[in-house]
Design a protein around this motif. Structure first.
Motif, PDB file in Angstrom:
ATOM      1  N   GLY A 138     -18.750   3.198 -39.634  1.00 27.89           N
ATOM      2  CA  GLY A 138     -20.090   2.676 -39.935  1.00 27.89           C
ATOM      3  C   GLY A 138     -20.202   2.208 -41.374  1.00 27.89           C
ATOM      4  O   GLY A 138     -20.823   1.176 -41.663  1.00 27.89           O
ATOM      5  N   ILE A 170     -18.073  -1.108 -41.778  1.00 31.49           N
ATOM      6  CA  ILE A 170     -18.714  -2.254 -41.130  1.00 31.49           C
ATOM      7  C   ILE A 170     -19.772  -2.861 -42.048  1.00 31.49           C
ATOM      8  O   ILE A 170     -19.811  -4.072 -42.267  1.00 31.49           O
ATOM      9  N   LEU A 171     -20.627  -1.997 -42.605  1.00 31.55           N
ATOM     10  CA  LEU A 171     -21.718  -2.531 -43.435  1.00 31.55           C
ATOM     11  C   LEU A 171     -21.268  -2.908 -44.841  1.00 31.55           C
ATOM     12  O   LEU A 171     -21.942  -3.704 -45.495  1.00 31.55           O
ATOM     13  N   TRP A 184     -28.103  -1.333 -39.348  1.00 37.16           N
ATOM     14  CA  TRP A 184     -27.622  -0.167 -38.608  1.00 37.16           C
ATOM     15  C   TRP A 184     -27.424  -0.463 -37.120  1.00 37.16           C
ATOM     16  O   TRP A 184     -26.532   0.112 -36.498  1.00 37.16           O
ATOM     17  N   ALA A 194     -23.987  -2.175 -36.648  1.00 33.17           N
ATOM     18  CA  ALA A 194     -22.914  -1.207 -36.923  1.00 33.17           C
ATOM     19  C   ALA A 194     -22.815  -0.187 -35.797  1.00 33.17           C
ATOM     20  O   ALA A 194     -21.706   0.195 -35.391  1.00 33.17           O
ATOM     21  N   SER A 231     -19.659   0.295 -33.341  1.00 31.51           N
ATOM     22  CA  SER A 231     -19.069   1.636 -33.213  1.00 31.51           C
ATOM     23  C   SER A 231     -18.984   2.048 -31.744  1.00 31.51           C
ATOM     24  O   SER A 231     -17.975   2.606 -31.301  1.00 31.51           O
ATOM     25  N   ALA A 246     -23.441   4.009 -41.213  1.00 37.76           N
ATOM     26  CA  ALA A 246     -24.272   2.837 -41.514  1.00 37.76           C
ATOM     27  C   ALA A 246     -25.510   3.246 -42.305  1.00 37.76           C
ATOM     28  O   ALA A 246     -25.890   2.572 -43.273  1.00 37.76           O
TER      29      ALA A 246
END
Length: 140
Positions: free
Chosen positions: A70, A73-74, A82, A85, A89, A125
């Motif tokens: 998470g 990704i961000l 969120w 992400a 996930s 995230a």
């Protein structure tokens, strides 16, 4: 420079995640986790039996395993939030569980793992989103 750093860390994380997820046997197979002194002490003091304690530890470990996903990704996609992400996930963990089911019959695909892993991605995230509010460099 920042993008290279994220790609290197993400690559190392992806390799570690693939090894853990697709290892022929469960990674804790020869480790009696609930008999480790700190774990046994905690289980006694919380009042959990070994099976419940093991399930709680495994669930928590799965959450922890996906928190970096998470985060990464961000950090990579600063325009995402969120929800994206968490969905990515979820997609990663469902892919892992399907691959385990198809390629590793001695491993166990489970809904519990999907829930824990997805929750870990969401937590990661949320950490980044909270950090973005405090650190301007993370907003770019």
């Amino acid at each position: 420079m920042r993008a290279r750093w994220i790609v290197l860390v993400a690559g190392a994380y992806a390799l570690a995640l693939a090894l853990i997820a697709l290892w022929p046997t469960p990674v804790d197979r020869n480790l009696a986790v609930v008999e480790l002194p700190p774990v046994a002490w905690l289980l006694r003091h919380v009042g959990l039996d070994q099976l419940t304690g093991y399930q709680l530890i495994e669930f928590s470990a799965n959450i922890a395993l996906f928190v970096p996903l998470g985060i990464l990704i961000l950090l990579w996609r600063t325009d995402w939030g969120w929800r994206q992400a968490t969905l990515l996930s979820l997609a990663v963990t469902v892919t892992i569980e399907v691959l385990q089911n198809l390629l590793r019959p001695e491993r166990f695909a489970s809904l519990s793992d999907i829930v824990a892993n997805t929750a870990g991605g969401l937590i990661g995230a949320l950490v980044v989103l909270a950090a973005r509010r405090r650190v301007p460099a993370l907003r770019r």
